[in-house]
Design an enzyme around this catalytic site. Structure first.
Site, mmCIF file in Angstrom:
data_model
loop_
_atom_site.group_PDB
_atom_site.id
_atom_site.type_symbol
_atom_site.label_atom_id
_atom_site.label_comp_id
_atom_site.label_asym_id
_atom_site.label_seq_id
_atom_site.Cartn_x
_atom_site.Cartn_y
_atom_site.Cartn_z
ATOM 1 N N GLY A 43 0.782 -1.237 0.000
ATOM 2 C CA GLY A 43 0.000 0.000 0.000
ATOM 3 C C GLY A 43 0.815 1.289 0.000
ATOM 4 C CD GLN A 44 6.261 0.904 1.296
ATOM 5 O OE1 GLN A 44 7.083 1.461 0.569
ATOM 6 N NE2 GLN A 44 6.556 -0.092 2.111
ATOM 7 C CB THR A 45 2.854 6.969 -1.603
ATOM 8 O OG1 THR A 45 2.839 7.074 -0.186
ATOM 9 C CG2 THR A 45 1.987 8.023 -2.227
ATOM 10 C CB SER A 46 6.325 4.438 -4.553
ATOM 11 O OG SER A 46 6.533 3.246 -3.803
ATOM 12 C CG LEU A 47 4.446 -0.112 -3.596
ATOM 13 C CD1 LEU A 47 4.295 -1.291 -2.643
ATOM 14 C CD2 LEU A 47 5.512 -0.417 -4.637
#
Ligand SMILES: Nc1nc2c(ncn2[C@@H]2O[C@H](COP(=O)(O)OP(=O)(O)OP(=O)(O)O)[C@@H](O)[C@H]2O)c(=O)[nH]1
Ligand SMILES: [Mg+2]
Lengths: 1162, 183
Positions: free
Chosen positions: B69-73
């Site tokens: 769920g990290q922003t970059s993903l």
């Protein structure tokens, strides 16, 4: 499901241990060089692997729970390969692993397999490295490429920016470039990996950062390839991967990213006129691309105008539950959203869509199943995104395909599309009044093509459409049509010719009742539990039993009857016509008078049809229906009488017709005569005597046996019902028969006998019977050369005297005792031994079977009326004669003999003669499970072998099996025989001797019988080779050798000589007979036939290797030789060095030299 | 391929459900899926790629895709939308600071065409921690009531204790399996 189907259904994946062992072996394959032995090992590993997984083709989900573990283990060699420095020779276990994985994906489907593959970020570089080492020219390792490409397709979804991904600073190209290059190479390689490459390609190119870079150019490339394929500039095989990638791109891609490209793709499709192509696969993919490109131009919407089935109730109930169950909470919104109609009104459908739909509609008419299927799905998907008015137009266009001017392909495509539309709820309630009648028509669509028809796929698809309706629509909407729908489905379920259509209809009916509720389908539950998948499997049962069951509910009898008279009694398949006529007669019992009158009227009209099937079907139906009407005591109006006379006269005047037409006319009219006579319909007697009798007179001598039989039954019924005791008619008939008694046509003679055998009892006097019996016996005992191969006539004779005999009472029989004894004698000793052969083969078999059946009937009849003509001796003879055939090598013969044998055995009541047999044979109850045709039943009969009074006959029959053909029978019978002999020998040596003595008797008595000769020698050979005769007195064997040699010396048949050679070699095991056998073998070495000579040399060579003791006497050394070669070596050398095809004058000295080496006198 | 074959295939297909688990990083997605699968949950690190679990539940085969769920993903979430039957959105009920980020991400997601037919289950996770917002409060925060044409359910749960996980999944499967149309 029948028991057979059930047996094939597996419960779970049971071979896991075996699979684990294979995996271990695969992982431990260490070498990198492929030598012959590793190649074989690897091949056999893979073969075993394939064999195991192929068992799960039908139920691949059973392997699901093991796939993860299998895959993760098989990836070890792949990772190991990636670390390996050796680029040149990849490890064998690496490729083997990939082969294994490939096959799992083949069985389970790659979509399913993909998610079990590893997918860590570091894998990406690995897969690209490995893939770059695989040449597309390597024909052996394509599975490796397939697996790697599949793997790359999963890795291509990893949530990382490819651009920032590159770990390599070594000047190599960036990963994304390398991957795309590899994919492209594989797309056009043309072999199987292209499919995996296409998936990978689409995954890769639809990534957000990649699509910006490559998508446009890739699509241009695709368009170019389309052109080239259509220009034949590249082969379909090399281009199809590229097309597939395009199809997948439009499947995976985000609409905004891909829709800009749709117009030019659709333009290309229009330009190239794809449906003019004949390559089904190409058309299918293009249809798919067309559909997906079209979809990309349309907004997805939850088309709420569409009829939605009540989901709310389910949610509502959940809601009420959860309100008491905080903190969970359910909410839903399936209300029509207010702006739905806005959507419809304001939404501008792109203009390309019209073409998209028109291509799909054309695809529905395409002459390939897979294309129509693909187009139908496309229609469903595209329509689901259209506004209401346009969707309605699509439905109308599809309905137009179901019209008489369209062919079966269009009807099929149309039904599939309607099913797909219905499944999605896209057919609006107000269109049902057009759609449903169209599908009902399709449900009985059948186009005759002479002796076959097309349309079963249409009917099946119609059932699919009804099934879809039941799932998608609510009862309220369907209610006005429900009765029609269920009638239509039940008609197909009971009256379709094809089992798969009946099953499909039964499934659709079940769905209808299940989904719409039994309250909406009266008696639905009762019907669906009876008319189920299994019950409809049997045609006869469906037509006659299930139809009657269905007819009792909801006035279904009416549509069923109407269907039969308009669609089935004129069916192209005669069997279906007959079944339909019979079913019609039964269904009539439910019908009101008015309907019956309608049926009769229609049938009468159809009897005058010019169409052969219609005429035949309507005549037999008429016969059946009138029969039913009389049973129901419904008066027959004059029009019926007139109609019957009219059609009878017409047929009488067309009796000149030969061939199929003549046969159908005749069998129909004879059947009509029989049935109508049985009802004693008040027809004009003069008409009967002239018209009908004339017809019967003709038919009784017809070449076709079944027509003769129909004529016989017709006459009997006619006489019994209209003219019982009418001596004038008797006279006419008998004169007709006797007048032709000396015909030189077999079928005429058969007809006479068949007629005589079935005459009504009151018809003929005892004296006439006596006369007939005498004549038959006479003609049978002085058969001309022509007549000897008339097996039908012989059979008819036997049947005739049998049926006359079994009509008689005790005193009548006693009065002609002499004659009866002669008849029995003929049956037992002549007919049952009739081995006549002709160009048609073993024509005597029919006679033997008729004789067996005859003797059974006679014996049982005599037993019943306590007639004592059958002496113990005769009974013994009967049993023995039938036993011969019970162990025949011929399946039909074994069946007839076996069944009748037991009927006699258990029919004659307690008889001291039979006690022995009853003790060792299966009981009456056990017989139920015995199938006499089954080749594995020999042991049953061999239980009789120790009974001395039967063993001779049994041997006589069984040598034909143990020594003949086919090999399967030889194997099974011989195995059973040897087992039985061993068991007798171990229990009772003396009994064993007796059994073998009977064999020796049979051998001696029958060796000169042509049809038994080889079989006897072969059987003896097998017995000797088995070792069971090792203790037999040599004198007995010696006498058999003499007997055989006597035969072989004089025969001109090489096969018999060769069999004798083999027998002589086998007999070398008897020490005292060696000289004798060797002498004979040496004679064969110089016999006239070169083929026999070489054969003898070969056989003797092997024998001399085995029986070294032949050379024991002379100490092993030759006397006149100085070298070290033993006699055995010399003999063997002579045998192999010599070309035994040479002239005999050259061979004789060599043979003599051999003889002296063998110590034989010259 | 006749009706009998279609039925056979359909029967297999109807027993397979694809679920997508999404939410901001650290929400507890991996923990929940692992807990549900009875795996060890003590040693879980942030998901950098994705995980796939195949679970048997109530006669259904669930293919659960848990994505980092990290922003970059998040930009790459859409690689996984294909054929999704159900969406599980996991919320860290204690992380009040990022709740508006969470709501924005969810609504953006729900506009995705390819997820239009999917049922939505929202897990208000970490209910075991003090100060956790209730499911009701989160429902309001996320403005779920404004959703049109979407079946959803929100339920408070704990990936650590396992509380209410079963209830949530059961609802989702019930909702999916009674659906008649596939999109
Ligand atoms: N107290 C408590 N902690 C939880 C709960 N669920 C998860 N956690 C913790 O929250 C942290 C993040 O959990 P993950 O499962 O890795 O979260 P995630 O959503 O998978 O995160 P990403 O993979 O980065 O998207 C871990 O330290 C878990 O132990 C819960 O119900 N209660
Ligand atoms: Mg995680």
């Amino acid at each position: 499901m029948d028991s057979c189907e059930k047996a094939c259904v597996l419960e779970s994946f049971t071979e896991f241990e075996e699979v684990q062992a294979l995996i271990n072996e695969c992982i431990n394959l260490n070498s990198t060089v492929i030598d012959e032995s590793t190649r074989l090992t690897v091949e056999s590993l893979f073969e075993t692997w394939v064999k195991i997984f192929d068992r799960y083709q039908e139920q691949p989900h059973l392997i699901d729970r093991h796939i993860s573990s299998i895959i993760s283990q098989l990836f070890a060699p792949i990772y190991k390969q990636a670390e390996s420095k050796d680029d040149q020779s990849p490890s064998i276990s690496y490729h083997t692993s990939c082969n294994f994985i490939y096959h799992v994906s083949k069985v389970r489907g790659f979509k399913n397999l993909i998610r079990h593959l590893p997918h860590s970020v570091t894998d990406l570089e690995i897969v690209i490295d490995l893939l770059s080492k695989e040449s597309i020219d390597n024909l052996v390792t394509w599975r490796t490429r397939y697996v790697l490409l599949l793997w790359s397709s999963l890795l291509a979804t990893l949530p990382f920016d490819f651009k920032k991904f590159d770990s390599s600073d070594d000047g190599r190209k960036p990963l994304m470039v390398r991957l795309y290059d590899l994919i492209k190479i594989n797309l056009v390689a043309g072999d199987t990996p292209k499919v995996a490459a296409a998936v990978s390609c689409a995954r890769f190119l639809t990534r957000p950062e990649i699509s910006k870079i490559y998508l446009e150019s890739h699509i241009d490339w695709c368009l170019n390839v389309i052109d080239e394929i259509f220009k034949d500039a590249i082969s379909l095989n090399n281009g199809i991967g590229v097309l597939l990638s395009l199809a997948y791109i439009f499947k995976f891609g985000k609409r905004e990213d891909i829709s800009p490209f749709a117009p030019k793709i659709l333009m290309k499709i229009r330009e190239q006129n794809i449906l003019s192509q004949s390559k089904n696969l190409l058309v299918k993919i293009m249809i798919k691309i067309n559909q997906r490109a079209g979809l990309s131009l349309l907004r997805i919407k939850i088309a709420s105008w569409r009829y939605q089935r009540g989901r709310r109730s389910i949610l509502d109930s959940l809601k009420s539950n959860s309100s008491t169950n905080e903190p969970s909470k359910v909410s839903s919104d399936v209300k029509k959203s207010e702006n739905d109609d806005d959507y419809d009104d304001n939404y501008q459908v792109p203009e390309e869509i019209e073409d998209v739909i028109s291509v799909l509609l054309d695809g529905l008419r395409f002459n390939s199943y897979i294309v129509r299927w693909s187009a139908a799905k496309g229609i469903g998907r595209v329509t689901s995104r259209l506004p209401r008015s346009l969707a309605g137009e699509v439905v109308s266009s599809v309905c137009e395909l179901l019209s008489p001017s369209e062919n079966d392909g269009s009807w099929h495509g149309g039904c599939l599309a309607l099913a797909e539309l219905a499944r999605r709820g896209l057919i609006l309630p107000d269109q049902l009044s057009v759609v449903i009648p169209a599908i009902i028509k399709a449900s009985v669509y059948e186009e005759s093509r002479g002796n076959f028809s097309v349309g079963d796929t249409v009917r099946d698809a119609a059932c699919y459409a009804f099934w879809a309706f039941a799932r998608a629509y609510e009862a309220d909407i369907l209610r006005p049509y429900l009765n029609e729908i269920t009638s239509a489905l039940l008609i197909v379920a009971v009256f379709d010719r094809e089992i798969r259509c009946r099953r499909a209809a039964s499934a659709a009916y079940q769905e209808t009742v299940g989904r719409l509720g039994s309250q909406n389908v009266p008696h639905g539950i009762e019907i669906l539990t009876t008319v189920d998948n299994q019950a409809v499997g049997r045609t006869r049962r469906a037509f006659l039993e299930l139809s009657m069951f269905v007819a009792q509910f909801n006035n279904y009898y009416e549509p069923l009857i109407i269907h039969l008279i308009y669609k089935k009694i004129n069916h192209w398949d005669q069997e279906i016509r007959s079944l339909s006529a019979e079913a019609l007669a039964s269904l009539i019992h439910f019908a009101p008078l008015e309907l019956i009158r309608h049926v009769i009227g229609t049938l009468l009209e159809k009897t005058l049809s010019k169409d052969l099937s219609t005429k035949h079907g309507s005549i037999i139906s008429l016969a059946w229906v009138i029969h039913s009407m009389r049973e129901m005591k419904i008066p027959c109006q004059d029009e019926i009488l007139v109609g019957i006379q009219k059609i009878s006269e017409e047929i009488k005047s067309s009796l000149g017709f030969k061939g199929i037409k003549g046969e159908l006319f005749r069998s129909a009219i004879c059947f009509l005569i029989e049935k109508i006579s049985q009802t004693r319909l008040p027809l004009d007697k003069d008409f009967i005597k002239t018209c009908w009798i004339d017809i019967l007179k003709d038919c009784i001598f017809h070449t076709n046996e079944s027509i003769r039989a129909a004529a016989v039954s017709g006459f009997v019924a006619l006489y019994d019902n209209y003219f019982p005791g009418d001596s004038k008619l008797e006279d006419i008939w008998m004169k007709h028969l006797i007048y032709n008694a000396y015909s030189n046509l077999e079928h005429v003679r058969c007809g006479i006998l068949e007629a005589l055998g079935s005459l009504p009892k009151s018809f003929i006097s005892h004296d006439t019977i006596k006369m007939i019996l005498k004549t038959i016996l006479q003609s049978l005992s002085s058969i001309s050369a022509d007549e000897s191969i008339w097996f039908s006539w012989k059979v008819a004779s036997i049947n005739c005297y049998t049926s006359l005999l079994i009509q008689m009472n005790n005193s009548d029989i006693e009065s002609i005792r002499d004659l009866v004894e002669k008849i029995i004698h003929h049956t037992l000793n002549v007919a049952m031994e009739d081995y006549t052969t002709s160009s048609k083969g073993d024509v005597g078999e029919a006679v033997r079977i008729a004789a067996i059946i005859s003797i059974k009937k006679i014996a049982l009849h005599f037993h019943e009326i306590s007639c004592e003509i059958l002496t113990n001796e005769m009974i013994n003879k009967i049993i023995n004669q039938i036993l011969i055939h019970c162990v025949s090598h011929h399946n039909e013969m074994r069946l007839a003999a076996g069944e009748n044998f037991f009927e006699i055995l258990y029919g004659l009541g307690k008889h001291f003669l039979l006690d022995d047999l009853i003790n060792v044979l299966p009981t009456k109850e056990d017989l139920a499970s015995v199938h006499f045709r089954d080749e594995s039943n020999f042991p049953i009969w061999f239980a009789i072998l120790p009974l001395t009074q039967y063993s001779y006959s049994l041997w006589k029959g069984l040598v034909m099996s143990t020594g003949g053909i086919p090999t399967s029978i030889v194997k099974l019978s011989l195995e059973a025989l040897l087992n039985q002999l061993k068991s007798i020998k171990s229990k009772d040596e003396a009994k064993f001797k007796n059994v073998i003595d009977s064999f020796i008797d049979v051998y001696r008595d029958n060796l000169t019988v042509e049809r038994m000769c080889l079989q006897l020698i072969n059987t003896l050979n097998s017995l000797i080779n088995s070792g069971i005769l090792n203790d037999l007195e040599e004198s007995k064997v010696s006498s058999l050798i003499d007997k055989t040699w006597e035969m072989a010396r004089t025969t001109a048949i090489p096969k018999k000589k060769i069999a004798t050679v083999q027998l002589m070699c086998a007999c070398l095991r008897f020490k005292g007979l060696q000289k004798k056998c060797l002498n004979i073998l040496c004679i064969f070495l110089c016999t006239k036939y070169p083929f026999v000579r070489t054969n003898a040399a070969d056989e003797l060579y092997t024998a001399l290797l085995i029986y070294e003791d032949i050379f024991e006497d002379d100490g092993g050394k030759g006397d006149d030789q100085v070298d070290e070669e033993t006699n055995q070596e010399k003999a063997l050398r002579l045998l192999t060095e010599t070309d035994w095809n040479k002239d005999r004058s050259i061979l004789i000295p060599i043979r003599d030299k051999l003889k002296s080496i063998l110590g034989l006198r010259l | 391929m006749g009706l009998m074959n279609i039925l056979k295939k359909l029967k297999e297909k109807e027993r397979e459900i694809r679920l997508l688990v999404l939410g901001l990083d650290n929400a507890g997605k991996t923990t929940i899926v692992k807990k549900f699968n009875n795996d060890d949950i003590n040693d879980i690190s942030p998901t950098l790629g994705f995980n796939i679990y195949t679970l048997d539940h109530k006669n259904f085969k669930l293919n659960v895709w848990d994505i980092g769920g990290q922003t970059s993903l998040r930009a790459y979430w859409r690689n996984y939308f294909e054929n999704t039957d159900g969406l599980i959105w996991v919320v860290d009920s204690v992380d009040k600071l990022r709740l508006s980020d969470c709501a924005k991400s969810l609504h953006l997601l729900l506009q995705e065409e390819r997820l239009l037919g999917a049922s939505l289950l929202v897990f208000a996770n970490k209910q075991d921690l003090p100060g956790a917002l209730s499911a009701q409060q989160i429902e309001n925060f996320l403005d779920l009531k404004s959703l049109k044409n979407r079946h959803y359910m929100i339920i408070g749960c704990s990936g650590h204790s396992g509380e209410n996980l079963l209830e949530g999944i059961d609802w989702l499967i019930e909702d999916i399996s009674t659906r008649i149309f596939t999109f």
